[in-house]
Structure formats: C-alpha cells, structure tokens
Design a protein around this motif. Structure first.
Motif, PDB file in Angstrom:
ATOM      1  N   ALA A  17       0.703  -1.099  -0.030  1.00  0.00           N
ATOM      2  CA  ALA A  17      -0.004  -0.038  -0.081  1.00  0.00           C
ATOM      3  C   ALA A  17       0.935   1.333   0.123  1.00  0.00           C
ATOM      4  O   ALA A  17       0.591   2.230  -0.644  1.00  0.00           O
ATOM      5  N   VAL A  18       1.951   1.338   0.571  1.00  0.00           N
ATOM      6  CA  VAL A  18       2.896   2.439   0.650  1.00  0.00           C
ATOM      7  C   VAL A  18       3.425   2.438  -0.527  1.00  0.00           C
ATOM      8  O   VAL A  18       3.597   3.818  -1.062  1.00  0.00           O
ATOM      9  N   ALA A  19       4.265   1.498  -1.010  1.00  0.00           N
ATOM     10  CA  ALA A  19       4.727   1.427  -2.345  1.00  0.00           C
ATOM     11  C   ALA A  19       3.601   2.268  -3.550  1.00  0.00           C
ATOM     12  O   ALA A  19       4.025   2.933  -4.358  1.00  0.00           O
ATOM     13  N   PHE A  20       2.423   1.593  -3.377  1.00  0.00           N
ATOM     14  CA  PHE A  20       1.363   2.335  -4.286  1.00  0.00           C
ATOM     15  C   PHE A  20       1.060   3.653  -4.054  1.00  0.00           C
ATOM     16  O   PHE A  20       1.061   4.333  -5.152  1.00  0.00           O
ATOM     17  N   ALA A  21       1.030   3.972  -3.032  1.00  0.00           N
ATOM     18  CA  ALA A  21       0.731   5.315  -2.592  1.00  0.00           C
ATOM     19  C   ALA A  21       2.043   6.401  -3.183  1.00  0.00           C
ATOM     20  O   ALA A  21       1.727   7.262  -3.587  1.00  0.00           O
ATOM     21  N   VAL A  22       3.251   5.984  -3.101  1.00  0.00           N
ATOM     22  CA  VAL A  22       4.262   6.742  -3.401  1.00  0.00           C
ATOM     23  C   VAL A  22       4.446   6.743  -5.007  1.00  0.00           C
ATOM     24  O   VAL A  22       4.836   7.580  -5.497  1.00  0.00           O
ATOM     25  N   ALA A  23       4.228   5.498  -5.383  1.00  0.00           N
ATOM     26  CA  ALA A  23       4.110   5.571  -7.137  1.00  0.00           C
ATOM     27  C   ALA A  23       3.048   6.151  -7.786  1.00  0.00           C
ATOM     28  O   ALA A  23       3.237   6.711  -8.862  1.00  0.00           O
ATOM     29  N   ASN A  24       2.064   6.546  -7.191  1.00  0.00           N
ATOM     30  CA  ASN A  24       0.920   7.014  -7.642  1.00  0.00           C
ATOM     31  C   ASN A  24       0.495   8.539  -6.781  1.00  0.00           C
ATOM     32  O   ASN A  24      -0.907   8.564  -6.844  1.00  0.00           O
ATOM     33  N   ARG A  25       1.348   9.525  -6.888  1.00  0.00           N
ATOM     34  CA  ARG A  25       1.115  10.465  -6.218  1.00  0.00           C
ATOM     35  C   ARG A  25       0.822  11.621  -7.031  1.00  0.00           C
ATOM     36  O   ARG A  25       0.412  12.679  -6.542  1.00  0.00           O
ATOM     37  N   GLN A  26       0.574  11.500  -8.538  1.00  0.00           N
ATOM     38  CA  GLN A  26      -0.024  12.358  -9.290  1.00  0.00           C
ATOM     39  C   GLN A  26      -1.219  12.903  -9.072  1.00  0.00           C
ATOM     40  O   GLN A  26      -1.997  11.862  -8.545  1.00  0.00           O
ATOM     41  N   VAL A  27      -1.513  14.096  -9.301  1.00  0.00           N
ATOM     42  CA  VAL A  27      -3.011  14.610  -8.983  1.00  0.00           C
ATOM     43  C   VAL A  27      -3.800  14.195 -10.120  1.00  0.00           C
ATOM     44  O   VAL A  27      -3.472  14.565 -11.331  1.00  0.00           O
ATOM     45  N   VAL A  28      -4.974  13.783  -9.807  1.00  0.00           N
ATOM     46  CA  VAL A  28      -6.078  13.557 -11.021  1.00  0.00           C
ATOM     47  C   VAL A  28      -7.255  14.318 -10.759  1.00  0.00           C
ATOM     48  O   VAL A  28      -7.522  14.721  -9.565  1.00  0.00           O
ATOM     49  N   THR A  45      -9.920  17.478  -7.396  1.00  0.00           N
ATOM     50  CA  THR A  45      -8.669  17.057  -7.667  1.00  0.00           C
ATOM     51  C   THR A  45      -7.938  16.555  -6.525  1.00  0.00           C
ATOM     52  O   THR A  45      -7.874  17.090  -5.261  1.00  0.00           O
ATOM     53  N   ALA A  46      -7.458  15.357  -6.499  1.00  0.00           N
ATOM     54  CA  ALA A  46      -6.876  14.829  -5.489  1.00  0.00           C
ATOM     55  C   ALA A  46      -5.670  13.666  -6.024  1.00  0.00           C
ATOM     56  O   ALA A  46      -5.830  13.364  -7.145  1.00  0.00           O
ATOM     57  N   PRO A  47      -4.565  13.294  -5.255  1.00  0.00           N
ATOM     58  CA  PRO A  47      -3.863  12.105  -5.615  1.00  0.00           C
ATOM     59  C   PRO A  47      -4.392  10.912  -6.079  1.00  0.00           C
ATOM     60  O   PRO A  47      -5.529  10.573  -5.499  1.00  0.00           O
ATOM     61  N   LEU A  48      -3.918  10.299  -7.029  1.00  0.00           N
ATOM     62  CA  LEU A  48      -4.544   9.015  -7.312  1.00  0.00           C
ATOM     63  C   LEU A  48      -4.804   7.888  -6.391  1.00  0.00           C
ATOM     64  O   LEU A  48      -5.608   7.306  -6.241  1.00  0.00           O
ATOM     65  N   PHE A  49      -3.554   7.716  -5.334  1.00  0.00           N
ATOM     66  CA  PHE A  49      -3.865   6.670  -4.490  1.00  0.00           C
ATOM     67  C   PHE A  49      -4.941   6.890  -3.530  1.00  0.00           C
ATOM     68  O   PHE A  49      -5.407   6.069  -2.938  1.00  0.00           O
ATOM     69  N   LEU A  50      -5.203   8.157  -3.257  1.00  0.00           N
ATOM     70  CA  LEU A  50      -6.314   8.653  -2.223  1.00  0.00           C
ATOM     71  C   LEU A  50      -7.567   8.033  -2.907  1.00  0.00           C
ATOM     72  O   LEU A  50      -8.633   7.759  -2.326  1.00  0.00           O
ATOM     73  N   LEU A  51      -7.830   8.404  -4.264  1.00  0.00           N
ATOM     74  CA  LEU A  51      -9.234   7.936  -5.024  1.00  0.00           C
ATOM     75  C   LEU A  51      -9.234   6.428  -4.827  1.00  0.00           C
ATOM     76  O   LEU A  51     -10.307   5.912  -4.427  1.00  0.00           O
TER      77      LEU A  51
END
Length: 129
Positions: A17-28, A45-51
């Motif tokens: 989960a942490v690796a996924f969050a770090v890799a998908n920080r771009q804002v969508v 607009t929010a980071p992809l991992f939050l979505l």
C-alpha cells in the motif's frame, strides 16, 4: 501465534500500500458532472492513491453492509433459538424444584406412615418336622 500470523499477512499488505501510494502521487481530476467534460460543475482534484484507497474502502463497507443484511434471517433465528433455550432452562428449573418438593413430601409421608403404623409384627418361624 495469531499476532505473528496477522503480522505475516498485514506487513506485506502495508508495504504494498505504501509503495502504491508513493508511485501514484500524481494529481487527478475527478468529475461528478456527466454532461460537461470541459468545465464540470462538480469536480475534485486529489492524488490518485487517495482515490483508489477511498474506492477500496467504500467497496469494503458496501460489501460488509450487504453481507450483514443478507445474514439477517440467521441472526433472527439465533435470537429465537436463544429465547427458546432460556425458556426451556427456566421450565427445567421449575420442574426440578417441583420434583424436589414432591420427593420431599413423599419421603415425609412415608416416614409418617411408617411411624403411625407402629412396630412391625415379628415373624414366627416354625420347624417343619
């Protein structure tokens, strides 16, 4: 033992989960307006991992609620069976008490009947010649 097994499963999931969050920080941009794609009325607009985490959490909650609602008849049957068991225990206790009282009364009646009849007559033995 259970703590070790939980850690054995949860630690790798947390690392992923942490690796996924770090890799998908771009804002969508998330749009809630199906009619206007250029300038949506409702958007976020929010980071992809939050979505992704939010949608995953929503899925877990919806699945839990659906499971809980689907098992309602089993919970109702368990409550009904528990009530019947409590009633049966209460009746069993009441019947045992009545049986004990009746048994004591019978013993007392037998004791009084034996005392009022007087002594038992002696048996006479005859020689058979």
């Amino acid at each position: 033992m259970w703590t070790f097994l939980k850690a054995l499963v949860l630690v790798p999931i947390a690392i992923l989960a942490v690796a996924f969050a770090v890799a998908n920080r771009q804002v969508v941009s998330i749009s809630f307006d199906p009619f206007s794609s250029g300038a949506p009325l409702l958007s976020l607009t929010a980071p992809l991992f939050l979505l992704v985490f939010f949608l995953l959490s929503c899925g877990v909650v919806i699945g839990g609620v659906a499971s809980w609602l689907g098992q309602g008849r089993y919970r109702q049957a368990a409550r009904r069976n528990g009530a019947e068991a409590r009633e049966a225990r209460a009746e069993s206790g009441r019947l045992r008490t009545e049986l004990d009282i009746q048994s004591r009364q019978n013993r007392e009646a037998a004791r009084l009947a034996g005392a009022s009849a007087g002594p038992l007559p002696a048996l006479e033995l005859h020689d058979a010649h």
